[in-house]
Design an enzyme around this catalytic site. Structure first.
Site, short mmCIF file in Angstrom:
data_model
loop_
_atom_site.label_atom_id
_atom_site.label_comp_id
_atom_site.label_asym_id
_atom_site.label_seq_id
_atom_site.Cartn_x
_atom_site.Cartn_y
_atom_site.Cartn_z
N GLU A 174 0.80 -1.23 0.00
CA GLU A 174 0.00 0.00 0.00
C GLU A 174 0.83 1.27 0.00
O GLU A 174 0.54 2.21 -0.74
CB GLU A 174 -0.97 -0.01 1.19
CG GLU A 174 -2.14 -0.99 1.03
CD GLU A 174 -1.77 -2.42 1.34
OE1 GLU A 174 -0.61 -2.67 1.77
OE2 GLU A 174 -2.62 -3.32 1.17
N HIS A 211 -11.30 -4.39 10.35
CA HIS A 211 -11.98 -4.29 9.06
C HIS A 211 -13.25 -3.45 9.18
O HIS A 211 -14.17 -3.60 8.40
CB HIS A 211 -12.37 -5.68 8.54
CG HIS A 211 -11.35 -6.28 7.62
ND1 HIS A 211 -10.01 -6.28 7.90
CD2 HIS A 211 -11.46 -6.92 6.42
CE1 HIS A 211 -9.35 -6.88 6.92
NE2 HIS A 211 -10.21 -7.28 6.01
#
Lengths: 376, 308
Positions: free
Chosen positions: A79, A148
């Site tokens: 990322e 999440h």
């Protein structure tokens, strides 16, 4: 701004919005991406699994076939590096849209976002531009658990140079995304997974919804609610039932966390004298905290009651549905908070809560409420 | 190289005046890598640099007056005074930017190379990093992506053996640094970073490869900084390097070596080089006068350019 923003009620070509098609939020995003890519060859997508069958919750479906692998770039699981690559491409005049499956993955890229995306225009005295969009998905439900499920907009909202948007309505999801792609500043776009299922009237073709901040979702004179993202839908439902006992909520969809346009909120609180913020994150150091602080600074004398924040319970998100009740604000807890703020009678609050319980039915707590299909 | 040396020495000499009010990381001793890396590049090729960026900026053709004005915090500086010594850039000559976070510029150059490839250009992007930057994950993330997509990017490691005061052997195992690139399938090269000809020819080969679609390269040039990590003084007294090591590297002065090579080859003589040094000194003095006399930006400028 006491009436709904007209940009929300008219299609781009001036047609009444009710004439526009009814599509869901995920399709609205896909249309926004396709429209921006058709208009400008410098727009390209990057993402983990951009070409996989699930196609980013359907938001990139078909775009690889339409635009080819050079403009729908598959991304290694890296990322920080890949956000940096997107920033580098943006500095070189391309317009990348990079998608991260969960907002938590952006934590790996925070160095690039905070240092290079947010500051390159400033430090170069305006010479460098970073026309970049970073989509980050906020998860919730079905046991997503502590890593999440977080809504991290206040992290990104902290930094001058970044724009942070959180569209709630499908029309905004498309119009604000196109505006973000066409913007010369880096824009963080935070999408709530549950909103992907919601439907609304969305015009075809190209239109932009200005990144200028709040929109009134429902006018009212008794209390101002400022909501973000999915929380607006819970607040909207509460407002509809509260109206039945004569309590008129003015619901303002914040839409932009940064730049934060407080003018419509201050105007509304000036009329209602009461403020409730309903956040999709934690209260401390959060978006609602900033809104309350600015109202206290600039409209203190208008307040009839202390401003109030509603947000997530003060612990990480548990996975089990057994521990989720009470964790998220919902239409019932919002209605109860409004009742306290406005001094509603116990019987009125009881009637509202009973109606909301009935409307919510036996919907499992970890799935999107069917009510939120729209249209809006 | 001589110009860069004289500029850096002049910065060191004038830093005590406390008019250059920002950290400076001098490149004295490392001039051959800067010049050798930039010499084979076109103006359209883009260079990305680090906190130690003066030499790279000048080697790529950056404006000396704008650089010094930036270090003096003046409005005429290349960043208008917003960046200081660690944020030098001049896009008109392809000096794209400098950033002080170790490794942070690596993906930016990789992204520039992606943009070049998407637009069908045959330019290259070059990022100059130190030996510590290869310890950052972003180095590997970027190299993996660049090789996967055969991007025209060249990762240049200026290995000066130290990360501030921590030596390479305290930070990395004893293995060829170039193995890291080979593991990613990236072509690598290595040369004496104090030998201008060796740096230049190694770089030229990588540039040629990149222009022809051959993909990225990783080049390692060993060199040495003479001054302290940050500032105008020597710091050998701290004991992190031996006097013997320092003197050995000083004996391999890249500017002196280039000078000797020029004279030996007949391309220059003592008189011509003395004239050159005088001309450069005059130019440098004038640039310092410009920077010192240029106005400071006002507080109003500080709120501009937050959003494009």
């Amino acid at each position: 701004m006491s009436m709904p923003d007209t940009s929300n009620s008219m299609a781009g070509d001036g047609e009444p919005l009710a004439n526009a098609r009814l599509i869901n939020y995920a399709d609205a995003i896909r249309e926004g991406l396709a429209t921006a890519m058709e208009n400008d060859p410098s727009v390209f997508l990057m993402g983990e699994g951009i070409a996989d069958p699930a196609s980013f919750f359907g938001t990139t479906k078909g775009l690889l076939d339409q635009f080819g692998a050079a403009r729908a770039v598959e991304m290694p699981i890296a990322e920080n590096g890949m956000v940096g690559v997107a920033i580098g491409a943006a500095l070189s005049g391309q317009r990348p849209v990079i998608s991260l499956h969960r907002v938590e993955f952006a934590l790996l890229a925070i160095e690039q976002i905070v240092n290079n995306a947010a500051k390159s225009h400033y430090v170069s005295n305006g010479r460098h531009k970073v026309p970049l969009v970073i989509r980050m998905i906020v998860g919730r439900g079905w046991g997503q658990g502590p890593e999440h499920s977080q809504s991290l907009e206040s992290i990104f909202g902290h930094f001058p140079g970044l724009k942070v948007m959180m569209p709630t309505m499908p029309m905004d999801a498309k119009g604000m995304l196109i505006a973000a792609i066409e913007d010369d500043s880096p824009v963080i776009s935070i999408e709530h997974r549950w909103l992907h299922y919601s439907e609304g009237h969305v015009p075809e073709g190209h239109y932009v919804t200005a990144l200028d901040g709040p929109a009134v979702l429902r006018p009212g004179g008794d209390v101002t609610i400022v909501g973000t993202s999915y929380m607006n839908l819970e607040a909207l439902r509460a407002a509809e039932v509260l109206a039945e006992v004569g309590c008129e909520v003015e619901l303002i969809d914040l839409r932009m966390v940064r730049p934060l346009n407080m003018a419509p909120i201050l105007e509304s609180v000036g009329r209602t004298g009461r403020l409730l913020t309903v956040d999709s994150s934690w209260a401390a150091f959060g978006t609602g905290a900033e809104v309350c602080a600015q109202v206290a600074e600039h409209a203190f004398s208008a307040l009839k009651a202390p401003p109030r924040r509603m947000a997530l319970a003060n612990h990480p998100t548990p996975s089990s549905r057994g521990m989720v009740p009470g964790f998220y604000p919902d239409s019932i807890s919002i209605a109860q908070a409004v009742g306290e703020l406005c001094g509603l009678s116990a019987s009125d609050v009881g009637a509202v809560v009973s109606k909301l319980v009935e409307m919510n039915g036996d919907q499992p707590i970890d799935t999107p409420n069917a009510y939120f299909k729209g249209p809006f | 190289m001589l110009r860069i040396r004289l500029v850096e020495e002049a910065i060191a000499a004038r830093y005590v005046d406390q008019e250059m009010r920002c950290p400076v990381h001098l490149s004295v001793g490392q001039e051959a890598t800067a010049v050798g890396v930039c010499a084979p590049l076109r103006p359209e090729d883009k260079v990305y640099s680090t906190h130690r960026s003066h030499a790279h900026y000048l080697a790529k053709g950056g404006d000396l007056k704008a650089m010094l004005a930036e270090i003096y915090g003046k409005a005429a500086g290349c960043c208008g005074g917003r960046g200081g010594s660690m944020h030098l850039f001049d896009t008109s000559v392809g000096m794209e930017l400098s950033v002080p976070i170790v490794g942070s510029s690596i993906p930016l150059a990789t992204g520039a190379a992606l943009a070049m490839k998407q637009r069908g250009e045959d330019n290259v992007a070059v990022v100059i990093i130190g030996d510590a930057a290869i310890e950052e994950g972003v180095f590997h993330e970027s190299m993996n992506f660049a090789e996967l997509n055969k991007l025209p990017v060249i990762y240049v490691c200026e290995n000066n053996l130290f990360s501030i005061y921590t030596s390479l052997n305290q930070r990395q195992p004893d293995r060829p640094i170039t193995d890291l690139a080979e593991a990613h399938g990236v072509a690598s090269g290595q040369a004496d970073g104090n030998d201008i000809e060796a740096v230049c020819s190694t770089m030229a080969a990588a540039v040629g490869r990149a222009r022809e679609g051959g993909g990225p390269s990783f080049l390692v040039f060993e060199t040495y900084r003479w001054f302290e990590h940050c500032g105008p003084n020597m710091d050998n007294h701290l004991g992190y390097r031996t006097e013997q090591e320092f003197e050995n590297w000083k004996g391999r002065d890249p500017v002196a070596a280039a000078r000797a090579a020029l004279i030996q080859s007949g391309a220059g003589d003592e008189a011509a080089l003395a004239t050159l040094a005088d001309d450069l000194s005059r130019e440098i003095d004038a640039a310092f006068e410009f920077a010192k006399n240029a106005p400071l930006p006002g507080p109003d400028a500080a709120v501009q350019h937050v959003y494009a």
